[in-house]
Design an enzyme around this catalytic site. Structure first.
Site, short mmCIF file in Angstrom:
data_model
loop_
_atom_site.label_atom_id
_atom_site.label_comp_id
_atom_site.label_asym_id
_atom_site.label_seq_id
_atom_site.Cartn_x
_atom_site.Cartn_y
_atom_site.Cartn_z
N ASN A 104 -31.19 13.33 91.58
CA ASN A 104 -31.24 14.75 91.96
C ASN A 104 -32.43 15.40 91.26
OD1 ASN A 104 -30.19 17.34 92.92
ND2 ASN A 104 -29.58 17.72 90.79
N HIS A 106 -33.38 19.10 89.68
CA HIS A 106 -32.76 20.38 89.30
C HIS A 106 -33.85 21.29 88.75
CE1 HIS A 106 -29.64 23.15 88.10
NE2 HIS A 106 -30.28 23.28 86.96
C1 GAR Z 1 -35.72 22.97 94.57
O1 GAR Z 1 -36.32 23.90 93.70
C2 GAR Z 1 -34.68 22.16 93.84
O2 GAR Z 1 -34.97 21.94 92.49
C3 GAR Z 1 -33.48 23.05 93.97
O3 GAR Z 1 -33.55 23.58 95.27
C4 GAR Z 1 -34.92 23.67 95.65
C5 GAR Z 1 -35.05 23.02 97.00
O4 GAR Z 1 -36.31 23.25 97.55
N1 GAR Z 1 -32.26 22.31 93.78
C6 GAR Z 1 -31.16 22.81 93.23
O5 GAR Z 1 -31.07 23.96 92.86
C7 GAR Z 1 -30.02 21.82 93.08
N2 GAR Z 1 -28.96 22.39 92.35
P1 GAR Z 1 -36.82 22.36 98.77
O6 GAR Z 1 -35.73 22.44 99.85
O7 GAR Z 1 -38.08 23.04 99.23
O8 GAR Z 1 -37.05 20.98 98.29
#
Ligand code: GAR
Length: 213
Positions: A104, A106
């Protein structure tokens, strides 16, 4: 050739970074979303990658959703399952099934700021550095052995949008890097710690220090 399944919930820019990295020895077998309108699905389909939607709203509970999701994932017999902005809490049963091959990203320097709204919470806490973490997924939310982290400065005048954009740029660097290391069989898990063979400073990237204002 290692088979990779990527799970998304929205924009999919991290998935896109992994696809565009064209990692030797890796094949992106499928991109699966829990939301039918996830923006990233169109990009994946345009790349000729199989896409699927497992809509969590169609299932009575987490266990039923996770079972349906696993069934779709397992069609692709993945060596690695990548959570790239996948915004669902997964059941311990699901996680156990993919132990050691589920990662994952984060948007914080774990173990700080688990959960949601990490950038806003970092600003409110007044931390001077912030960042992002790629880690193996364990049953406990946002825990699990850390593979790589990137640190960014928090700058005077930052708002949530500015800080999250700075972090996102680093996510797009470290996530493909972590996948590459795993595909190269260089990452092992030693208790609660992940080790990367052949990396002296195991995966901490520090972006340029902030300038005086
Ligand atoms: C990213 O910033 C990722 O780190 C976060 O969501 C965003 C997705 O962006 N993930 C979380 O918060 C997981 N708990 P993306 O769809 O453009 O890759």
């Amino acid at each position: 050739m290692k088979s990779i399944v990527i799970l998304i919930s929205g924009r999919g820019s991290n998935m896109e970074a992994i696809v565009q990295a064209a990692i030797p020895g890796a094949r992106i077998a499928a991109v699966i979303s829990n939301r039918p309108n996830a923006g990233g699905l169109a990009f994946a389909a345009a790349q000729g990658i199989a896409t699927a939607v497992v809509d969590h709203t169609a299932y009575a509970d987490r266990a039923a959703f996770d079972a349906a999701l696993a069934a779709v994932i397992n069609r692709h017999a993945p060596d690695l399952v990548v959570l790239a902005g996948f915004m669902r809490v997964l059941t311990p049963d699901f996680v156990r099934q993919y132990e050691g091959r589920l990662i994952n990203i984060h948007p914080s320097l774990l173990p700080s700021f688990t959960g949601l709204h990490t950038h806003q919470r970092a600003l409110e806490a007044g931390v001077r550095v912030h960042g992002t973490t790629v880690h193996f997924v364990t049953a406990e939310l946002d825990c699990g052995p850390i593979i790589i982290q990137a640190v960014v400065p928090v700058m005077a005048g930052d708002d949530e949008a500015a800080l999250s954009a700075r972090v996102l740029a680093q996510e797009h660097r470290i996530f493909p890097q972590a996948v590459r290391w795993i595909v190269e069989d260089r990452v092992s898990i030693d208790g609660s710690v992940a080790r990367v063979a052949g990396v002296r400073e195991p995966g901490v990237l520090i972006s340029p220090p902030p300038e005086d204002v």
